[in-house]
Design a protein around this motif. Structure first.
Motif, PDB file in Angstrom:
ATOM      1  N   LYS A 175       0.733  -1.346  -0.204  1.00 14.57           N
ATOM      2  CA  LYS A 175      -0.381  -0.603  -0.015  1.00 14.57           C
ATOM      3  C   LYS A 175       0.693   1.315   0.176  1.00 14.57           C
ATOM      4  O   LYS A 175       0.794   2.012  -0.177  1.00 14.57           O
ATOM      5  N   SER A 176       1.362   0.665   0.560  1.00 17.94           N
ATOM      6  CA  SER A 176       2.565   2.402   1.123  1.00 17.94           C
ATOM      7  C   SER A 176       4.177   2.343   0.772  1.00 17.94           C
ATOM      8  O   SER A 176       4.719   0.789   1.162  1.00 17.94           O
ATOM      9  N   ILE A 177       5.277   2.892   0.700  1.00 15.84           N
ATOM     10  CA  ILE A 177       6.434   2.887   0.358  1.00 15.84           C
ATOM     11  C   ILE A 177       7.910   4.170   0.355  1.00 15.84           C
ATOM     12  O   ILE A 177       6.656   5.000  -0.006  1.00 15.84           O
ATOM     13  N   ALA A 178       8.984   3.730   1.577  1.00 15.86           N
ATOM     14  CA  ALA A 178       9.946   5.255   1.602  1.00 15.86           C
ATOM     15  C   ALA A 178      11.003   4.002   1.505  1.00 15.86           C
ATOM     16  O   ALA A 178      11.004   2.709   1.245  1.00 15.86           O
ATOM     17  N   TYR A 179      11.701   4.851   0.952  1.00 17.67           N
ATOM     18  CA  TYR A 179      13.240   4.540   0.692  1.00 17.67           C
ATOM     19  C   TYR A 179      14.493   5.912   1.713  1.00 17.67           C
ATOM     20  O   TYR A 179      13.929   6.455   1.418  1.00 17.67           O
ATOM     21  N   SER A 181      19.457   4.889   2.990  1.00 15.45           N
ATOM     22  CA  SER A 181      19.994   4.660   3.083  1.00 15.45           C
ATOM     23  C   SER A 181      19.599   3.278   2.784  1.00 15.45           C
ATOM     24  O   SER A 181      20.857   2.164   3.380  1.00 15.45           O
ATOM     25  N   GLY A 182      19.556   2.876   1.666  1.00 18.30           N
ATOM     26  CA  GLY A 182      19.698   1.054   1.703  1.00 18.30           C
ATOM     27  C   GLY A 182      18.565   0.109   2.130  1.00 18.30           C
ATOM     28  O   GLY A 182      18.614  -0.710   1.714  1.00 18.30           O
ATOM     29  N   TYR A 183      17.700   0.927   2.391  1.00 17.88           N
ATOM     30  CA  TYR A 183      16.094   0.367   3.058  1.00 17.88           C
ATOM     31  C   TYR A 183      15.277   0.789   3.004  1.00 17.88           C
ATOM     32  O   TYR A 183      15.050   1.682   1.868  1.00 17.88           O
ATOM     33  N   VAL A 184      14.199   0.125   2.441  1.00 20.75           N
ATOM     34  CA  VAL A 184      12.777  -0.184   1.862  1.00 20.75           C
ATOM     35  C   VAL A 184      11.873  -0.401   3.141  1.00 20.75           C
ATOM     36  O   VAL A 184      12.578  -1.394   4.379  1.00 20.75           O
ATOM     37  N   TYR A 185      10.953   0.950   3.190  1.00 18.66           N
ATOM     38  CA  TYR A 185      10.269   0.483   4.480  1.00 18.66           C
ATOM     39  C   TYR A 185       8.682   0.354   3.196  1.00 18.66           C
ATOM     40  O   TYR A 185       8.440   1.066   3.467  1.00 18.66           O
ATOM     41  N   LEU A 186       8.062  -0.792   3.881  1.00 13.91           N
ATOM     42  CA  LEU A 186       7.448  -1.516   3.025  1.00 13.91           C
ATOM     43  C   LEU A 186       5.313  -1.137   4.099  1.00 13.91           C
ATOM     44  O   LEU A 186       5.294  -1.992   5.212  1.00 13.91           O
ATOM     45  N   GLY A 187       4.923  -0.648   4.038  1.00 13.39           N
ATOM     46  CA  GLY A 187       3.412  -0.433   4.512  1.00 13.39           C
ATOM     47  C   GLY A 187       2.101  -1.567   3.653  1.00 13.39           C
ATOM     48  O   GLY A 187       2.633  -1.693   2.003  1.00 13.39           O
ATOM     49  N   LEU A 188       1.906  -2.316   4.112  1.00 12.37           N
ATOM     50  CA  LEU A 188       0.758  -3.322   3.556  1.00 12.37           C
ATOM     51  C   LEU A 188      -0.410  -3.257   4.095  1.00 12.37           C
ATOM     52  O   LEU A 188      -0.856  -2.164   5.148  1.00 12.37           O
TER      53      LEU A 188
END
Length: 223
Positions: A175-179, A181-188
């Motif tokens: 549903k959502s995403i951010a990035y 320093s080499g990490y993806v933050y993924l919202g479901l």
């Protein structure tokens, strides 16, 4: 979109319009932002609602959460350098070729676009593919030949044990995403089991690794 006058009569226009603020207005339709005739290997909907966009190094990336036909493109790339004239269509991709589902969120960094997939298969039984993933990683170094080298399915049999209820629609989808320093933050969207907020190590973009998460108990609409 016109952020300053979202409810005005001219908030959406078939063709480019310059108002007193110099704002240009476009539609994601053939003959406006998209070519009248799709390039070989591509298919466009008559009208495609925009779900998300990102701008990176002079290019505009536009995502559609759904399309009217399974073979229609759901990600589009335009030249957006700020020069005079409308954004130039550079390429597109059908990110899930057996469904009308598309993309809910997009974040572009370096040579890669990180996409939160809107498709909701049975995550407990499907195998990782473009039609079975919460996160897709695209190589966007050549917009005219976009490729999807990685379709990442959050683990179901090992931590974080993420899946949706097969009797419910749109559970555990991206549903959502951010990035950063080499990490993806993924919202479901809300899951039947497992965390809705997930952190994925993409320092090696072709080999993403889940490193942590948190069960919110609700859909993560934005990060």
């Amino acid at each position: 979109t016109d952020f300053e006058h979202p409810f005005g009569d001219d908030a959406c226009s078939v063709s480019a319009v310059d108002d007193s603020t110099g704002t240009a207005l476009y539609k994601l339709v053939a003959g406006d932002l998209l070519p009248w005739v799709p390039p070989a290997g591509h298919s466009f909907a008559v009208s495609t609602p925009i779900a998300a966009l990102d701008v990176y190094q002079g290019k505009l990336y536009v995502a559609a959460a759904s399309t009217s036909v399974k073979t229609n493109d759901s990600l589009f790339v335009f030249g957006a350098s700020g020069s005079v004239g409308e954004p130039q269509y550079l390429g597109g991709l059908d990110t899930a070729n057996n469904t009308t589902d598309g993309i809910n969120a997009v974040r572009v960094v370096g040579h890669y676009a990180y996409l939160a997939s809107a498709h909701d298969p049975n995550f407990k039984t499907c195998k990782p593919s473009a039609n079975c993933a919460q996160l897709q990683i695209l190589d966007v170094s050549n917009p005219a030949a976009l490729s999807a080298p990685v379709s990442y399915l959050l683990p179901t049999s090992t931590p974080p044990f993420v899946w949706g209820n097969v009797s419910s629609n749109n559970q555990a989808v991206g549903k959502s995403i951010a990035y950063d320093s080499g990490y993806v933050y993924l919202g479901l969207s809300k899951t039947a089991h497992g965390p809705e907020f997930n952190i994925i190590d993409v320092r090696d973009a072709l080999h993403p690794v889940w490193v942590g998460g948190y069960a919110i108990g609700a859909t993560v609409s934005a990060i």
